[in-house]
Design a protein around this motif. Structure first.
Motif, PDB file in Angstrom:
ATOM      1  N   GLU A   1       6.063  47.071  18.470  1.00  0.00           N
ATOM      2  CA  GLU A   1       6.908  47.503  19.975  1.00  0.00           C
ATOM      3  C   GLU A   1       8.214  47.827  19.648  1.00  0.00           C
ATOM      4  O   GLU A   1       8.915  48.973  19.982  1.00  0.00           O
ATOM      5  CB  GLU A   1       6.679  46.662  20.799  1.00  0.00           C
ATOM      6  CG  GLU A   1       7.071  46.948  22.174  1.00  0.00           C
ATOM      7  CD  GLU A   1       6.353  48.188  22.861  1.00  0.00           C
ATOM      8  OE1 GLU A   1       5.219  48.467  22.354  1.00  0.00           O
ATOM      9  OE2 GLU A   1       7.089  48.939  23.833  1.00  0.00           O
TER      10      GLU A   1
ATOM     11  N   LYS B   1       8.856  51.233  17.905  1.00  0.00           N
ATOM     12  CA  LYS B   1       8.141  52.212  18.117  1.00  0.00           C
ATOM     13  C   LYS B   1       8.618  53.413  17.869  1.00  0.00           C
ATOM     14  O   LYS B   1       8.006  54.675  17.523  1.00  0.00           O
ATOM     15  CB  LYS B   1       7.760  51.797  19.389  1.00  0.00           C
ATOM     16  CG  LYS B   1       6.615  52.813  20.163  1.00  0.00           C
ATOM     17  CD  LYS B   1       6.389  52.386  21.644  1.00  0.00           C
ATOM     18  CE  LYS B   1       5.626  53.427  22.356  1.00  0.00           C
ATOM     19  NZ  LYS B   1       4.236  53.765  21.929  1.00  0.00           N
ATOM     20  N   TYR B   2       9.756  53.528  18.171  1.00  0.00           N
ATOM     21  CA  TYR B   2      10.502  55.178  17.980  1.00  0.00           C
ATOM     22  C   TYR B   2      11.292  55.234  16.950  1.00  0.00           C
ATOM     23  O   TYR B   2      12.054  56.342  16.865  1.00  0.00           O
ATOM     24  CB  TYR B   2      11.216  55.317  19.385  1.00  0.00           C
ATOM     25  CG  TYR B   2      10.509  55.458  20.639  1.00  0.00           C
ATOM     26  CD1 TYR B   2       9.629  56.445  20.902  1.00  0.00           C
ATOM     27  CD2 TYR B   2      10.264  54.267  21.603  1.00  0.00           C
ATOM     28  CE1 TYR B   2       8.722  56.390  22.127  1.00  0.00           C
ATOM     29  CE2 TYR B   2       9.450  54.380  22.870  1.00  0.00           C
ATOM     30  CZ  TYR B   2       8.741  55.216  23.121  1.00  0.00           C
ATOM     31  OH  TYR B   2       7.868  55.327  24.043  1.00  0.00           O
TER      32      TYR B   2
ATOM     33  N   ASN C   1      13.995  58.419  24.575  1.00  0.00           N
ATOM     34  CA  ASN C   1      12.872  57.337  24.932  1.00  0.00           C
ATOM     35  C   ASN C   1      13.443  56.361  25.444  1.00  0.00           C
ATOM     36  O   ASN C   1      14.289  55.658  24.916  1.00  0.00           O
ATOM     37  CB  ASN C   1      12.019  56.890  23.523  1.00  0.00           C
ATOM     38  CG  ASN C   1      11.542  58.305  22.592  1.00  0.00           C
ATOM     39  OD1 ASN C   1      10.571  58.887  23.103  1.00  0.00           O
ATOM     40  ND2 ASN C   1      12.202  58.661  21.544  1.00  0.00           N
TER      41      ASN C   1
END
Lengths: 253, 416, 478
Positions: free
Chosen positions: B41, B44-45, B336
């Motif tokens: 997590e 994640k990006y 994001n």
């Protein structure tokens, strides 16, 4: 109507009311005045049974019933109405819904039939008119986004709808301009009747120019220190509360 | 496991100094770490590919420092690191009363107790910093001291090398201080800079992190704050992006009636990545937090914002607000954002919001039809929300220095 | 005051009774053979069996997801029975008169009379009991309009082309762990097809009931709204009060072709377990719809039941100018855990989505909103607005918000807002001063909090939902 004897009450273990006596007969209007921190608002909360306001001594009878034995809603159903100084917002619950539930809860307690939607609406519209509230206030969330003056008028509107026996108006004049004040007073006066009594709690004499009291009491340091007729209020207007001495100036709890 | 991390562990095993016990702890945690992929997590990006296959090269120890850009009007006390080494001669400084500066290399009880005590253990690169930050500083502000001269820590990176620096700051009871962390450089390099701040009772910290690296300068760092009773934090972040730039900000309300304000501005030019993770822990009652992060994202750039507010069971009467606003300039760019609330106490006021706004082509056209240049029109229409945060910077001289720099950066961004 | 609220919240689950019905239930356990037997029970064509087996194959390779905020013991998939049906249903009753009266009584007790003359006029019902559909009402009337509304097991036989064309196109067989499991073992569910340009003449609804012990319910719903058609579909569910946890893993697929509109409403009231968290349904559901050009899908849900709810009714806004909506009320109390939200995937131009989520947490419950708003590179002019509000009742519960926003288009606008509040002592006192008891006051305040969502429900359901909240909040106030 109401008999308060030697009432002592505390909030968070701080004594606020310290032996208050008051007797009110049907149809009478009693004004309670006093400096900040005297316990004026506390009296309204104690009578209506707010949590955290603890009665440590004394008794309160309303129409022969021991008021202190009753839950908040039972007191309301018995005919006690408190017009709040700072009415809280309840988002999403419309004034109409709220009052319909309330009116019918009180009617049920009195052994009366619930009002039909049409009858209720008629009465609600009438009540709104009396305090100059536009009808769309019925559809709006309870006090949601109302101005200070609108909240006060909304309280009086509710009072008119609920037809209580004993009305306690907690500083219903504070923050109002003269026009709004007159609207509130007009609403109250229209409800005066031989079997309905009022306790008008106020800091200033101004409201009493419009709602003429039968009696005026000065509350200081948790007790009634002086009682008289309407002229007492005028006297206070001139002299202020300084004569009460330092004790009268304690901060509100 | 990445090649790079293997080298980190290998090198860490050879480090031996008075912080060995603390470093050992971090090293064993590091050994258990898996190299994060996109399914983790926290990453994640943002891809760690640019670091994964790096070959670890230490910075040279003796080197000439390039000119340090002064911030006009700020008159800061400058402490300069280059390639991971402190290059300022501490003995040559005249320090204001109440300020003590100790290098990490000198064994001190305060250093030991502060090191890795505020930074949460889950940050992978924080652990790397734990084991590899040989050089660093402890700023100790004595109780009641009011240090009026801002202290600036300058991080320079050397071409093709790594630097790992640690800053520890204790703001003693009732003390006041302003600390500016200023990182710069665009050459290919990797830096991890982590700072831990302990703000004691009634103390006030004014803090700036200027993450002004860009290009191939990879940058992974953290700012970690602990607020004791009635402590006050006013922290401002100004960030550019680079091939990889990541900052973790942690704010812990450890004492009641503390107040934290955190503002972040990020302006990402072509192809840049910036990833901001913030986490505010309200562990006790009566704390207030106000967080505002705002950014503009250029062509092929990527912004990541993960703002978390965690209200613990007993943190009643907390007031916390978090807001994130973004302006995306290109369909090849991306934003994001995830403003998270985790609330376990009922008598609190919490709100968060996030927006991604658009370039209003019609308004842009209107302004241009009146003779205003496209870039100027863009600034007029879209730069206001950044300027608002610049206006909130408590140090006026610093704001005056940053404002034109940020504005020209925005003007150079392409709208596609 | 808070004590009064707590009391007002103590639950009574009214649908917790067990029906004494003789059932044919598979022994617990899952393997290929079980899937073949399910398929055989339904006399399915070969292609359907193969579809199931492929799903099973992918499920075996998948890992059960672990979620940060949900806590429950590992599910033993071999301890669950995957098929259970009342014996009386084996001969396929031709009319209601042939249906076991005990079954009919069950639905009557739940307030869903299945005799058409007793029903509210505008609603057709498909009643699913454990693994089979008991009856679908008003079928003739719907057929007149060309609307197909039948159990999916029947659709596989009667409308294989439609089923083949759309099944698994919105939620692929291997989409996620529970969707794969469902694809392998689904037993029944509803199938709806609304032909081009038809406005469905009545509300369609499916009522799901789990009765048998130790069984899972795996239903599958497929709704296809052809070009320019409209349909409103309602879903309700309950289960008996049992000490064991039971698994419910459904898949719902919606296909809204050009200019079509689907409104899908759920009132979920599975057994939530007792106040100590014993028993209750694990509600792990995948719901997703695809919107073609100018199509519109609206999800409305009122989630009051289940020990754990894990569901994210989503919209893929593929067509230009399509619209997705999600309105949700999730009430979690006792030891319930609700993790729900939505995904709005904006692919087409000028697509719009609205998300209104109201989470209420009480007791020791945790309620999380988890959502994704994604703006693709070609979603020029797309818009999203999200509002997440949490209401906390008591200081032992949790309210969480995890909104993911991913934008790749400079002309797309995303707005997200979240707030949290409590039922304040002042609000309660005001209501009580006006003569309402604490119970009524709490329920009124909670209903007010949910108003924006309730007004999206079809009339008949809004009443039910309001009552459901009231029942959920009912209890003795001292």
């Amino acid at each position: 109507m109401l008999k308060i004897s030697n009432l002592h009450a505390s909030v968070e273990e701080k004594n606020i009311l310290k032996g208050l006596d008051l007797e009110i007969r049907p149809g009478e209007v009693h004004a309670i005045m006093g400096p900040n921190g005297a316990g004026k608002s506390t009296l309204g909360y104690v009578l209506s049974g707010r949590e955290g306001y603890e009665v440590t001594e004394g008794s309160v009878e309303m129409q022969g019933q021991n008021l202190l034995d009753l839950e908040t809603e039972e007191r309301a159903r018995a005919g006690l109405f408190l017009a709040f100084q700072y009415p809280v917002e309840i988002p999403g619950v419309s004034n109409m819904e709220f009052m319909k539930e309330s009116v019918n809860a009180i009617r049920e307690a009195r052994g009366e039939e619930a009002l039909s939607a049409a009858d209720f609406l008629k009465k609600a519209k009438e009540a709104c008119k009396q305090v100059n509230l536009p009808l769309d206030f019925l559809k709006r969330g309870v006090n949601e986004g109302f101005s200070g003056g609108e909240k006060k008028r909304n309280e009086i509107m509710q009072m008119i709808l609920l037809e209580p026996k004993l009305c306690i108006l907690d500083e219903s004049d504070s923050g109002l301009d003269i026009d709004a004040l007159q609207v509130v007073a007009k609403g109250v006066n229209s409800q005066r009747s031989p079997d309905r009594s009022f306790i008008v709690v106020t800091h200033y004499q101004r409201l009493l120019d419009f709602i003429e009291p039968d009696f005026v009491h000065i509350l200081a340091d948790g007790k009634i220190v002086k009682s008289g007729d309407a002229s007492l209020a005028k006297e206070v207007e001139k002299t202020g509360y300084a004569w009460l001495g330092a004790k009268g100036e304690e901060k509100e709890a | 496991m990445s090649q790079w991390l293997e080298q980190v562990i290998e090198r860490a095993e050879k480090v031996s100094d008075h912080l060995s016990a603390k470093r050992g702890e971090a090293l064993s945690l590091l050994r258990q770490q898996r190299w994060p992929n996109r399914r983790v997590e926290a990453w994640k990006y943002t891809s760690l590919t640019p670091i994964e296959q790096l070959t670890l090269v230490e910075g040279a120890t003796n080197q000439k420092i390039a000119d340090i850009p002064a911030i006009p009007g700020v008159n800061s006390l400058d402490l300069v690191f280059c390639g991971g080494r402190l290059v300022t001669d501490l003995s040559g400084l005249s320090l204001p009363k109440g300020l003590n500066i100790l290098p990490l290399s000198q064994a001190q009880q305060q250093t030991l107790s502060l090191f890795a005590s505020i930074k949460p253990k889950q940050h992978l690169f924080g652990l790397v910093n734990d084991v590899l930050a040989i050089d660093g500083l402890l700023l100790d502000i004595e109780a009641g001291a009011d240090i009026t001269q801002p202290i600036r820590i300058v991080y320079l990176s050397q071409k093709d090398s790594e630097s790992h620096n640690r800053l520890l700051v204790r703001v003693g009871e009732g003390a006041k201080v302003c600390v500016i962390e200023h990182a710069l450089g665009a050459q290919s390099s990797l830096a991890t800079e982590f700072a831990e701040y302990k703000i004691e009772k009634n103390a006030q910290l004014e803090h700036y992190r200027l993450n002004l690296r860009s290009g191939k300068a990879l940058d992974v760092g953290g700012n970690h704050f602990f607020l004791d009773e009635k402590a006050q934090l006013n922290s401002s972040l100004v960030a550019f992006g680079s091939d990889l730039s990541r900052l973790d900000v942690d704010i812990v309300h450890g004492g009641e009636h503390a107040n934290a304000k955190f503002n972040a501005i990020y302006l990402l030019g072509t192809g840049e990545t910036f990833d901001l993770h913030s986490c505010v822990e309200h562990a006790v009652a009566h704390g207030t937090t106000e967080e505002n992060a705002r950014g503009i994202i250029g062509d092929r750039a990527k912004a990541v914002f993960n703002g978390r507010i965690h209200i613990h069971r007993h943190a009643q009467k907390t007031l916390a607000e978090l807001n994130n606003r973004n302006l995306l300039l290109s369909r090849r760019g991306q934003v994001n954002t995830k403003p998270e609330l985790e609330i376990y106490a009922d008598d609190v006021k919490c709100a968060h919001g996030a927006t991604v706004a658009e370039i209003e082509e019609k308004a842009l056209y209107y302004l241009r039809s009146r003779g205003i240049s496209r870039s100027q029109a863009l600034v007029m229409l879209n730069y206001g929300f950044i300027q608002e945060l610049i206006d909130e910077l408590p140090n006026q001289a610093l704001a005056d220095w940053l404002a034109p720099m940020l504005r020209s950066r925005f003007e150079q961004m392409e709208v596609k | 005051m808070s004590e009064q609220i707590e009391k007002a919240l103590s639950r009574k689950y009214e649908a917790g009774f067990v029906s004494e019905i003789e059932s044919e239930t598979f022994a617990a356990g899952l393997d290929e053979d079980v899937i073949r037997r399910i398929s055989a029970m339904k006399q399915e064509p070969q292609w359907m069996l193969e579809w199931r087996l492929k799903a099973y194959e992918s499920w075996l390779k998948m890992e059960e997801p672990e979620w940060a905020h949900l806590h429950y013991p590992k599910i033993d998939y071999q301890a669950i029975s995957y098929y259970s049906a009342p014996k009386s249903m084996k001969d396929k009753p031709k009319s209601l008169d042939e249906v076991d009266p005990e079954l009919l009584r069950t639905y009557e007790k739940l307030g869903i009379p299945l005799y058409e003359q007793q029903m509210l006029a505008g609603i057709a019902v498909d009643a699913v009991f454990d693994s089979v559909s008991v009856v679908t009402t008003f079928r003739e009337k719907l057929e007149e309009a060309g609307v197909i509304f039948c159990p999916i097991s029947e659709a596989v036989h009667k409308y294989p082309d439609l089923v083949k064309k759309y099944l698994g196109t919105v939620v692929p067989r291997s989409d996620n762990y529970f969707a794969a499991l469902n694809s392998a073992v689904f037993t029944d569910g509803s199938f709806v097809y609304i032909p081009k340009g038809v406005r469905c003449p009545m509300e369609l609804s499916t009522y799901f009931r789990i009765n048998e012990q130790n069984t899972g319910q795996f239903e599958r719903t497929l709704i296809i709204a052809d070009e320019g058609s409209h349909v409103s579909y309602l879903e309700g569910c309950t289960a008996p009060q049992r000490d064991e946890n039971q698994l419910h893993a459904a898949v719902v697929e919606l296909v809204a072709l050009d200019n079509a509109k689907i409104k899908y409403s759920t009132v979920q009231n599975w057994y939530p377990g007792d106040e100590n968290g014993k028993g209750g349904i694990y509600n792990f559901v995948t719901k997703r719809g695809i919107c073609h050009t100018k199509a519109h899908i609206s999800w409305t849900q009122v989630e009051t039941g289940s020990a754990i709810t894990w569901k994210y009714p989503s919209c893929i806004l593929k067509g230009d100018n399509s619209v997705g909506e999600f309105y949700s009320v999730a009430l979690a109390r006792g030891r319930q855990q609700a993790d729900t939200g939505t995904k709005m995937i904006h692919l087409g131009k000028n697509t719009k989505s609205t998300i209104i989520s109201k989470g209420i947490s009480a007791g020791h419950a945790n309620n999380a909103y988890r959502g994704l708003v994604q703006m693709g590179p070609n979603s020029d002019g797309a818009r999203n607005f999200t509002q997440c509000d949490s209401l906390l009742i008591g200081d032992q519960c949790g309210a969480h918000t995890f909104p993911y926003i991913e934008s790749r288009n400079p002309s797309a606008i995303v707005e997200h807002e979240a707030t949290t509040s409590k039922v304040s002592d002042e609000q309660l006192f005001l209501c009580q001063q006006r003569g309402l008891d604490a119970e009524k006051a709490v329920s009124m305040i909670v209903n007010g909090f949910c108003k924006e969502v309730f007004k999206e429900l079809p009339m008949e359901f809004a009443v039910e939902a309001g009552k459901l909240l009231e029942i959920s909040l009912e209890g003795s106030v001292g």
